[in-house]
Write a protein that holds these residues in place. Structure first.
Motif, PDB file in Angstrom:
ATOM      1  N   UNK A 528       0.794  -1.231   0.000  1.00  0.00           N
ATOM      2  CA  UNK A 528       0.000   0.000   0.000  1.00  0.00           C
ATOM      3  C   UNK A 528       0.831   1.290   0.000  1.00  0.00           C
ATOM      4  N   UNK A 529       2.012   1.329   0.647  1.00  0.00           N
ATOM      5  CA  UNK A 529       2.807   2.570   0.557  1.00  0.00           C
ATOM      6  C   UNK A 529       3.096   2.989  -0.891  1.00  0.00           C
ATOM      7  N   UNK A 530       3.326   2.008  -1.765  1.00  0.00           N
ATOM      8  CA  UNK A 530       3.565   2.344  -3.171  1.00  0.00           C
ATOM      9  C   UNK A 530       2.339   2.990  -3.796  1.00  0.00           C
ATOM     10  N   UNK A 531       1.160   2.528  -3.399  1.00  0.00           N
ATOM     11  CA  UNK A 531      -0.081   3.118  -3.925  1.00  0.00           C
ATOM     12  C   UNK A 531      -0.212   4.559  -3.462  1.00  0.00           C
ATOM     13  N   UNK A 532       0.139   4.830  -2.200  1.00  0.00           N
ATOM     14  CA  UNK A 532       0.057   6.193  -1.665  1.00  0.00           C
ATOM     15  C   UNK A 532       1.009   7.120  -2.428  1.00  0.00           C
ATOM     16  N   UNK A 533       2.238   6.676  -2.635  1.00  0.00           N
ATOM     17  CA  UNK A 533       3.205   7.506  -3.359  1.00  0.00           C
ATOM     18  C   UNK A 533       2.755   7.736  -4.804  1.00  0.00           C
ATOM     19  N   UNK A 534       2.179   6.707  -5.415  1.00  0.00           N
ATOM     20  CA  UNK A 534       1.677   6.867  -6.785  1.00  0.00           C
ATOM     21  C   UNK A 534       0.531   7.876  -6.818  1.00  0.00           C
ATOM     22  N   UNK A 535      -0.311   7.874  -5.757  1.00  0.00           N
ATOM     23  CA  UNK A 535      -1.412   8.836  -5.682  1.00  0.00           C
ATOM     24  C   UNK A 535      -0.869  10.256  -5.518  1.00  0.00           C
ATOM     25  N   UNK A 536       0.165  10.409  -4.699  1.00  0.00           N
ATOM     26  CA  UNK A 536       0.785  11.733  -4.527  1.00  0.00           C
ATOM     27  C   UNK A 536       1.373  12.231  -5.852  1.00  0.00           C
ATOM     28  N   UNK A 537       1.989  11.328  -6.572  1.00  0.00           N
ATOM     29  CA  UNK A 537       2.542  11.678  -7.880  1.00  0.00           C
ATOM     30  C   UNK A 537       1.430  12.104  -8.842  1.00  0.00           C
ATOM     31  N   UNK A 538       0.272  11.441  -8.737  1.00  0.00           N
ATOM     32  CA  UNK A 538      -0.857  11.763  -9.606  1.00  0.00           C
ATOM     33  C   UNK A 538      -1.414  13.155  -9.291  1.00  0.00           C
ATOM     34  N   UNK A 539      -1.416  13.533  -8.006  1.00  0.00           N
ATOM     35  CA  UNK A 539      -1.861  14.878  -7.626  1.00  0.00           C
ATOM     36  C   UNK A 539      -1.003  15.927  -8.323  1.00  0.00           C
ATOM     37  N   UNK A 540       0.305  15.706  -8.334  1.00  0.00           N
ATOM     38  CA  UNK A 540       1.211  16.658  -8.987  1.00  0.00           C
ATOM     39  C   UNK A 540       1.000  16.666 -10.500  1.00  0.00           C
ATOM     40  N   UNK A 541       0.585  15.511 -11.042  1.00  0.00           N
ATOM     41  CA  UNK A 541       0.305  15.464 -12.480  1.00  0.00           C
ATOM     42  C   UNK A 541      -0.907  16.331 -12.817  1.00  0.00           C
TER      43      UNK A 541
END
Length: 785
Positions: A528-541
């Motif tokens: 799940x930590x990878x999912x959280x980081x991917x979500x944070x990256x998506x916010x910046x996108x």
């Protein structure tokens, strides 16, 4: 007892071989002496005596070979002498007739071959007739061992004398004569080799088979000679060579011979010829004995042709040759005709066939699917239970399943195979897990991008043994190191979820969380930590395309909510990690200006800090991380920012150990100086609250003085001094020069009262050097003196 007998037999063989070698050496010496004295007849007599040693039946094949090699070397001296005699003008035809009157047939034929080769080189007689005469005469020796070596000697001596031209060739002959010569010699040698199996007592069967295997290369050399004839083209090979070879192979009715000779045919002749004669070669496989391992023969042929098609210089498979269909049909015939064929062999055949399909017809996914389907049908007919992953059949089946994973440039092509998931379901837990692990490792290693929700759904379905508990998995706990490695790979997989649009990316992250969320506490802490980081990256996108999407902020809030829900699930399992993730999410939310989520994430992080982190070192590290995170946030209003700054200062002062309290409170001072406040108009300013900074630093100094260890106290005071100097230089009006002088004087006084450590002295010296470098040396001159 058997070991004693074997030792005695070996010693007896060594004794017999030594005696034979002594006789050979004596006769060879006498032969060469006579040759040096031009006594031809005497030399032939000693040569005949030397060759007489090859009449023995007492030596094993290995010992007989050693004796044969030694005698062959000695015969070269005789051949060279005869060549010299020919150059002097002597006729070879008379000598060729003469040696035929030698007393014993074995020496006679060896001498006849030796003289016959010189006769051919002299061009006195017809090369074609001499070769035909020699191969016919060798029929006089029917003892298997002696006959095999005699014919091998004929083949070795004639290797450079075989005609290799097209047409009639006159008296020298043509390539057709060479073909007939070698085929006849091959047929006779094969008969002798097979006959060895049927001599002696039944109890010695295994010994005879071992001896035959030691001699197989003698028979195979005939095929090597055939393949070296340059004048043999596809037409000649198809008409004159292969049919005769296959006829001999099938007629011999011997499993060892059929196995070896078919493999020889495949290995020694060029791939181009095999492509043109599959209509002859493959049907012959069906006519072999039941005990012949046809699997190895077909696989060897398939693998050779697959490698040939893959070579840059081959030109590929001709379009008129439907190679996959031909072999697919042949494999089906073999499996159907051989009822007792093991499942391992069935799988190995389809593995080789799949390898051919992927190398020669990479775009034909249906060919790979057909191999999977056919293999599954065989399993369903012969097995009523799941395939055990650790069994030999299971390992072979896994090897087949890994072929497309390894050979497809984009591993995700496997997801298009309709039968791949069905084939995986035939395995038990260990088999499915091994395949899933191999699949995810390949995807990660090749960095294959997963670009759609559909792909993600299919992939996560295949990887389910790694994602969640299975009903048939073992009850005992797995090795934790291996388990962590597997889940780490799954976490890396999230980085490869890369959709074409941010909206699609969010759908894929939802899919990933849905599947990972079923993994239980032991797995989600890795995935799940990878999912959280991917979500944070998506916010910046979304932030990067805010000019193109009017609803970008609303979508960011939805993703932040998704991140919060994900971290809340993880919080029960890994609270400290969850705290760090909340801080990371807060920083991302801050960058898109969503104060509500920033404050929510920060308060959640503080809540975890207070309730779930007990270790003093962990608390010190956590408060440092929080202060660093809060300091860079720009979206908090006055009230929220004040609450967080005050909370951090309070929590720092509550740390268990005084050094931690001292440093934490000193760090908190930065929040009151460089901490950012966002007003109603969205304008961001630094707080610059000098009074609160002064209060924090004074409190930090008081805490330092409470330390029982004097050296620790002084070290902390030096650090507090550094903070005073920093804020004084930044323009804090509450920290005056006189006040800094007092602190500096106090620190010097304290340093003088203790025995300084090297690190502490260096630290203080660096502080003084900084004062001098900043141009304040004169200001603090009286203190520094």
């Amino acid at each position: 007892m058997p070991q004693v007998i074997n030792t005695a037999l070996i010693e007896n063989q060594e004794k017999l071989l030594a005696e034979a070698r002594n006789q050979v050496a004596r006769n060879a010496f006498d032969m060469k002496t006579c040759l040096d004295n031009n006594k031809m007849m005497d030399a032939l007599k000693f040569a005949s005596n030397m060759l007489g040693e090859l009449r023995t039946s007492l030596l094993s094949p290995k010992s007989y070979y050693d004796l044969y090699v030694g005698i062959s070397d000695e015969l070269q001296h005789l051949e060279q002498f005869l060549l010299d005699e020919f150059q002097k003008g002597n006729k070879m035809s008379d000598l060729y007739e003469l040696v035929q009157y030698a007393g014993n047939i074995v020496p006679r034929l060896y001498l006849l071959v030796t003289v016959g080769m010189v006769y051919i080189k002299s061009s006195e007689g017809s090369r074609k007739d001499i070769l035909k005469d020699l191969v016919e005469m060798c029929r006089g020796v029917q003892h298997p061992l002696r006959g095999l070596f005699l014919r091998n000697y004929l083949l070795q001596c004639s290797r450079n004398q075989l005609p290799d031209t097209e047409g009639s060739g006159g008296k020298d002959g043509s390539v057709e004569d060479s073909i007939q010569f070698i085929l006849q010699n091959f047929a006779e040698m094969n008969k002798l080799w097979v006959r060895m199996q049927h001599q002696g007592h039944t109890k010695d069967k295994d010994k005879r088979e071992k001896e035959r295997l030691e001699l197989r290369i003698l028979v195979g050399t005939n095929l090597v000679r055939l393949s070296q004839l340059e004048a043999i083209d596809a037409a000649v090979y198809q008409k004159s060579v292969l049919p005769n070879l296959l006829e001999q192979v099938i007629k011999c009715k011997d499993a060892i011979a059929q196995q070896y000779l078919m493999e020889c045919v495949i290995q020694v002749f060029p791939d181009e010829l095999h492509l043109q004669t599959l209509n002859l070669l493959l049907p012959a496989c069906a006519d072999l004995l039941e005990t012949v391992n046809v699997k190895e023969i077909i696989i060897a042929l398939i693998d050779r042709l697959a490698s040939y098609a893959h070579r840059a210089d081959s030109g590929g498979i001709p379009s008129d040759i439907k190679l996959f269909e031909i072999f697919s049909q042949e494999v089906a015939i073999v499996i159907q005709s051989r009822v007792e064929i093991p499942l391992d062999d069935v799988v190995a055949l389809y593995t080789s066939l799949m390898n051919l399909a992927l190398k020669c017809y990479a775009s034909r996914i249906d060919y790979v699917d057909k191999c999977l389907c056919s293999c599954m049908d065989s399993f369903k007919k012969k097995l009523s239970s799941l395939v055990e992953g650790n069994s030999s059949t299971g390992r072979e089946f896994q090897r087949l399943m890994k072929v497309p994973v390894d050979l497809y440039e984009d591993t995700l092509t496997v997801l298009k195979l309709e039968n791949y998931s069905k084939a995986m379901e035939l395995f038990d837990y260990n088999g499915r897990k091994n395949l899933a692990l191999h699949l995810v490792q390949s995807i990660v290693d090749k960095a294959c991008v997963i670009s759609s929700t559909e792909q993600a759904e299919v992939l996560f379905g295949l990887l389910s043994p790694l994602i969640k508990d299975q009903t048939d998995q073992p009850k005992e706990e797995p090795d934790q190191e291996d388990f962590s490695e597997e889940q780490w790979l799954m976490g890396r997989l999230v980085n490869l979820l890369q959709a074409d649009t941010p909206d699609q990316q969010f759908l894929m992250l939802n899919t990933a969380r849905k599947h990972f969320g079923t993994g239980g506490d032991s797995r989600i802490k890795h995935t799940l930590p990878s999912v959280v980081f991917a979500a944070c990256k998506l916010v910046m996108a979304y932030r990067s395309i805010k000019d193109e999407d009017e609803r970008w902020q609303m979508k960011c809030e939805r993703i932040l909510k998704f991140s919060r829900e994900t971290i809340m699930v993880l919080m029960k399992v890994k609270p400290e990690l969850s705290m760090k993730l909340f801080l990371q999410a807060a920083i991302v939310a801050d960058q898109v200006g969503v104060e509500t989520f920033v404050y929510e994430f920060v308060t959640q992080a503080l809540s975890i800090y207070e309730e779930d982190i007990a270790d003093s070192r962990a608390k010190e590290a956590a408060i440092t991380l929080m202060i660093g995170s809060f300091e860079q946030m720009r979206s908090l209003g006055q009230e929220n920012q004040e609450n967080l700054c005050t909370k951090c200062a309070q929590e720092s002062s509550r740390l268990l150990k005084k050094p931690g309290q001292c440093r934490g409170v000193a760090l908190s001072a930065h929040l009151f100086w460089t901490g950012k406040v966002c007003d109603e108009n969205g304008e961001v300013t630094e707080r610059r609250d000098g009074k609160r900074v002064m209060e924090c630093l004074k409190k930090s100094g008081r805490i330092a003085k409470q330390c029982m260890d004097k050296q620790v106290e002084v070290q902390l005071l030096v650090e507090v001094l550094d903070s005073y100097l920093l804020f004084h230089e930044k323009g804090n009006q509450h920290i005056t020069t006189e006040f800094v002088k007092q602190v500096l004087s106090k620190v010097k006084e304290e340093l003088g009262s203790i025995e300084e450590e090297e690190a502490m002295k260096k630290h203080f010296d660096n502080t003084l050097a900084h004062i001098q470098a900043a141009g304040n040396g004169a200001t603090y001159k009286d203190v520094l003196a």
